[in-house]
Design a protein around this motif. Structure first.
Motif, PDB file in Angstrom:
ATOM      1  N   GLY A  12      44.608  49.665  44.032  1.00 49.73           N
ATOM      2  CA  GLY A  12      43.782  50.311  45.036  1.00 49.73           C
ATOM      3  C   GLY A  12      43.540  49.414  46.229  1.00 49.73           C
ATOM      4  N   VAL A  13      43.295  48.106  45.996  1.00 49.83           N
ATOM      5  CA  VAL A  13      43.093  47.162  47.097  1.00 49.83           C
ATOM      6  C   VAL A  13      44.320  47.128  47.988  1.00 49.83           C
ATOM      7  CG1 VAL A  13      42.823  44.727  47.664  1.00 49.83           C
ATOM      8  CG2 VAL A  13      41.397  45.732  45.901  1.00 49.83           C
ATOM      9  N   ASP A  14      45.510  47.149  47.334  1.00 49.23           N
ATOM     10  CA  ASP A  14      46.756  47.154  48.116  1.00 49.23           C
ATOM     11  C   ASP A  14      46.822  48.392  49.015  1.00 49.23           C
ATOM     12  OD1 ASP A  14      48.774  45.380  48.428  1.00 49.23           O
ATOM     13  OD2 ASP A  14      50.198  46.527  47.193  1.00 49.23           O
ATOM     14  N   ALA A  15      46.451  49.549  48.454  1.00 48.26           N
ATOM     15  CA  ALA A  15      46.500  50.794  49.239  1.00 48.26           C
ATOM     16  C   ALA A  15      45.516  50.750  50.397  1.00 48.26           C
ATOM     17  CB  ALA A  15      46.192  51.993  48.322  1.00 48.26           C
ATOM     18  N   VAL A  16      44.323  50.211  50.138  1.00 51.16           N
ATOM     19  CA  VAL A  16      43.330  50.111  51.199  1.00 51.16           C
ATOM     20  C   VAL A  16      43.834  49.218  52.323  1.00 51.16           C
ATOM     21  CG1 VAL A  16      41.028  49.268  51.765  1.00 51.16           C
ATOM     22  CG2 VAL A  16      41.382  50.561  49.676  1.00 51.16           C
ATOM     23  N   GLY A  17      44.445  48.097  51.959  1.00 51.77           N
ATOM     24  CA  GLY A  17      44.951  47.184  52.977  1.00 51.77           C
ATOM     25  C   GLY A  17      45.947  47.866  53.882  1.00 51.77           C
ATOM     26  N   ARG A  18      46.849  48.673  53.303  1.00 53.94           N
ATOM     27  CA  ARG A  18      47.847  49.349  54.129  1.00 53.94           C
ATOM     28  C   ARG A  18      47.235  50.497  54.913  1.00 53.94           C
ATOM     29  NH1 ARG A  18      50.765  48.728  49.326  1.00 53.94           N
ATOM     30  NH2 ARG A  18      50.345  50.892  48.778  1.00 53.94           N
TER      31      ARG A  18
ATOM     32  N   LEU B 120      33.804  48.580  52.045  1.00 56.78           N
ATOM     33  CA  LEU B 120      33.172  49.441  51.040  1.00 56.78           C
ATOM     34  C   LEU B 120      34.171  49.866  49.972  1.00 56.78           C
ATOM     35  CD1 LEU B 120      30.955  51.721  53.318  1.00 56.78           C
ATOM     36  CD2 LEU B 120      30.150  50.031  51.659  1.00 56.78           C
ATOM     37  N   ILE B 121      35.372  50.233  50.394  1.00 57.13           N
ATOM     38  CA  ILE B 121      36.378  50.677  49.422  1.00 57.13           C
ATOM     39  C   ILE B 121      36.792  49.510  48.525  1.00 57.13           C
ATOM     40  CG2 ILE B 121      38.714  51.596  49.162  1.00 57.13           C
ATOM     41  CD1 ILE B 121      38.254  53.126  51.779  1.00 57.13           C
ATOM     42  N   ILE B 122      37.048  48.361  49.112  1.00 55.92           N
ATOM     43  CA  ILE B 122      37.429  47.195  48.310  1.00 55.92           C
ATOM     44  C   ILE B 122      36.284  46.794  47.381  1.00 55.92           C
ATOM     45  CG2 ILE B 122      38.019  44.742  48.429  1.00 55.92           C
ATOM     46  CD1 ILE B 122      39.489  45.361  51.042  1.00 55.92           C
ATOM     47  N   GLY B 123      35.054  46.823  47.913  1.00 55.84           N
ATOM     48  CA  GLY B 123      33.912  46.511  47.058  1.00 55.84           C
ATOM     49  C   GLY B 123      33.779  47.486  45.909  1.00 55.84           C
ATOM     50  N   GLY B 124      34.056  48.771  46.185  1.00 57.37           N
ATOM     51  CA  GLY B 124      34.003  49.756  45.110  1.00 57.37           C
ATOM     52  C   GLY B 124      35.046  49.487  44.031  1.00 57.37           C
TER      53      GLY B 124
ATOM     54  N   PRO C 240      31.857  50.710  31.780  1.00 57.89           N
ATOM     55  CA  PRO C 240      32.407  52.046  32.075  1.00 57.89           C
ATOM     56  C   PRO C 240      31.360  53.056  32.529  1.00 57.89           C
ATOM     57  CG  PRO C 240      33.335  51.182  30.035  1.00 57.89           C
ATOM     58  CD  PRO C 240      32.247  50.240  30.423  1.00 57.89           C
ATOM     59  N   ASN C 241      30.116  52.896  32.115  1.00 61.17           N
ATOM     60  CA  ASN C 241      29.102  53.883  32.482  1.00 61.17           C
ATOM     61  C   ASN C 241      28.501  53.650  33.876  1.00 61.17           C
ATOM     62  OD1 ASN C 241      27.946  51.522  31.458  1.00 61.17           O
ATOM     63  ND2 ASN C 241      26.049  52.575  30.868  1.00 61.17           N
ATOM     64  N   PHE C 242      28.986  52.630  34.599  1.00 64.61           N
ATOM     65  CA  PHE C 242      28.567  52.394  35.974  1.00 64.61           C
ATOM     66  C   PHE C 242      29.624  52.951  36.919  1.00 64.61           C
ATOM     67  CE2 PHE C 242      25.943  49.418  33.735  1.00 64.61           C
ATOM     68  CZ  PHE C 242      24.788  49.312  34.489  1.00 64.61           C
ATOM     69  N   SER C 243      29.184  53.542  38.030  1.00 65.57           N
ATOM     70  CA  SER C 243      30.127  54.176  38.949  1.00 65.57           C
ATOM     71  C   SER C 243      29.976  53.606  40.360  1.00 65.57           C
ATOM     72  CB  SER C 243      29.902  55.689  38.979  1.00 65.57           C
ATOM     73  OG  SER C 243      30.722  56.286  39.962  1.00 65.57           O
ATOM     74  N   ALA C 244      31.109  53.395  41.030  1.00 64.13           N
ATOM     75  CA  ALA C 244      31.121  52.920  42.418  1.00 64.13           C
ATOM     76  C   ALA C 244      31.415  54.052  43.397  1.00 64.13           C
ATOM     77  CB  ALA C 244      32.161  51.810  42.572  1.00 64.13           C
ATOM     78  N   VAL C 245      31.336  55.296  42.936  1.00 63.04           N
ATOM     79  CA  VAL C 245      31.685  56.440  43.779  1.00 63.04           C
ATOM     80  C   VAL C 245      30.857  56.493  45.068  1.00 63.04           C
ATOM     81  CG1 VAL C 245      31.582  58.963  43.894  1.00 63.04           C
ATOM     82  CG2 VAL C 245      32.700  57.842  41.982  1.00 63.04           C
TER      83      VAL C 245
END
Length: 407
Positions: A12-18, A46-50, A59-64
């Motif tokens: 996901g980090v790779d996708a955000v960077g591009r 924000l996306i990278i932090g998420g 697992p029961n915590f969400s970064a949505v």
């Protein structure tokens, strides 16, 4: 499952960077440089932090909420294409995370993806609304600037054998509508000048400026005396008061100074109606503050009969008359100290009026730290020194757009 979430986060980090960092398209429309850089990076952060939070948390915590916030923050600041890329990056990040941990078909992850998709779609709507508002604001600014340029045209570089330069400095970079005014007229009685300041701002102030300048251009050609010109301006305001049923609609009163430089005479005559005192700069660096012998009230203050009286001073070759509004003399530094043009200019020598105004406006910016609180109009009229050649210069109008008028 934790390993799957970490690998998903890395992808996901790779996708955000591009998607988000890969292009500089869609620069911010507001804010300073430091704030601009931070806001420009905030959606990606924000996306990278998420992604990092999701990889490291139980697992029961969400970064949505972070993925929802990213496109919504991008919407008012970025272009449509960049807002779309930010929304896609958020959706892809959530999808990759849930596919990697094998929960993509469960109820809560599906709700999370729908929530992020909804936020991305809403961001596009917000972006469209903001962009339309910006276009309307830009159109209003163009209209305001055009109105001010029509009311306050840049005077010719030479009028009646004298060198002339004028500036209108707006307190705000994008503000073009104000109540400061200037005008120059070559008349049978010499070169006549008016500099004034209407109480107030906005379109009403601009209309008052138009009344004064229109009356001045007519009176300057017809009235034999400078006192007669001042009285014509007073009558023009009185007519406008009658038409509007009260002068308050005309912003109340106008401070003004009228100047006349007769042909073939090394003198300047002034009528000052409650305005900051002009300065006469001599070729050797000496200067005089041209204070009226009898103080007078501003134009439009109906408090009795106040006969105008013109005062005269010697204006030898090489001298320059500087008139300005209180946006100059009342400019303050960080400690609240007023700008004193006479002190700043004493002992300095300038090649001509244009150079004088350039140095003066630069000095005011240094004094205020670029935080002026009032507009200012400045005009400088110089009597060329004997044998001085005619120069060609480029006049820069500061505060009213980056328009150069070559003469």
């Amino acid at each position: 499952m934790a390993e799957g979430r970490r690998s998903g986060a890395a992808g996901g980090v790779d996708a955000v960077g591009r998607a988000v960092f890969g292009s500089r398209e869609g620069e911010l429309t507001s804010g300073g440089r430091a704030t601009g850089r931070f806001v420009r990076l905030l959606p990606a952060l924000l996306i990278i932090g998420g992604l990092v939070f999701d990889a490291l948390s139980p697992p029961n915590f969400s970064a949505v909420p972070l993925f929802v916030a990213a496109p919504l923050i991008a919407a008012p600041f970025f272009s449509r294409s960049r807002t779309v890329r930010t929304g896609i990056a958020s959706v892809v990040s959530v999808t990759v995370m849930r596919l990697s941990d094998g929960t993509s078909t469960q109820v809560v992850p599906v709700i999370e993806m729908v929530t992020v998709l909804t936020a991305a779609a809403l961001a596009l709507v917000i972006n469209g609304v903001v962009r339309r508002g910006n276009e309307q604001l830009a159109s209003a600014r163009v209209i305001a600037e055009t109105a001010m340029r029509a009311v306050l045209p840049t005077p010719a570089e030479r009028i009646g054998g004298l060198q002339v330069a004028a500036r209108y400095e707006a307190a705000q970079a994008d503000e073009f509508v104000g109540g400061d005014l200037y005008a120059v007229a070559d008349t049978p009685y010499g070169v006549r000048v008016v500099v004034g300041d209407v109480r107030g701002k906005g379109l009403d102030a601009v209309e008052a400026v138009a009344v004064i300048i229109g009356a001045f251009r007519e009176a300057a050609e017809q009235e034999r005396s400078l006192e007669g010109v001042a009285q014509r301006l007073e009558r023009a305001l009185a007519r406008e008061e009658t038409r509007r049923y009260g002068l308050d609609a005309m912003e109340g009163f106008i401070t003004a100074v009228l100047a006349e430089i007769p042909p073939g005479a090394a003198t300047v005559r002034l009528v000052n109606r409650g305005h900051p005192e002009p300065i006469l700069l001599h070729a050797d660096g000496a200067l005089e503050v041209l204070a009226p012998s009898v103080p007078a009230l501003p134009l439009g203050m109906d408090l009795g009969v106040w006969p105008d009286r013109a005062d005269a001073w010697e204006m030898p070759p090489g001298a320059t008359l500087l008139a300005f509004t209180d946006g100059l003399s009342e400019a303050r530094d960080a400690n609240g100290v007023f700008y004193d043009p006479a002190t700043r200019l004493r002992g300095r020598i300038f090649p001509g009026p244009e150079e004088l105004l350039s140095a003066l406006t630069d000095d005011v910016r240094l004094h205020t730290g670029g935080h002026a609180t009032d507009d200012m109009a400045l005009i400088a009229v110089g009597r060329p020194a004997e044998g001085q050649p005619v120069r060609r210069t480029t006049v820069k109008i500061v505060g009213r757009g980056d328009q150069d008028a070559a003469h």
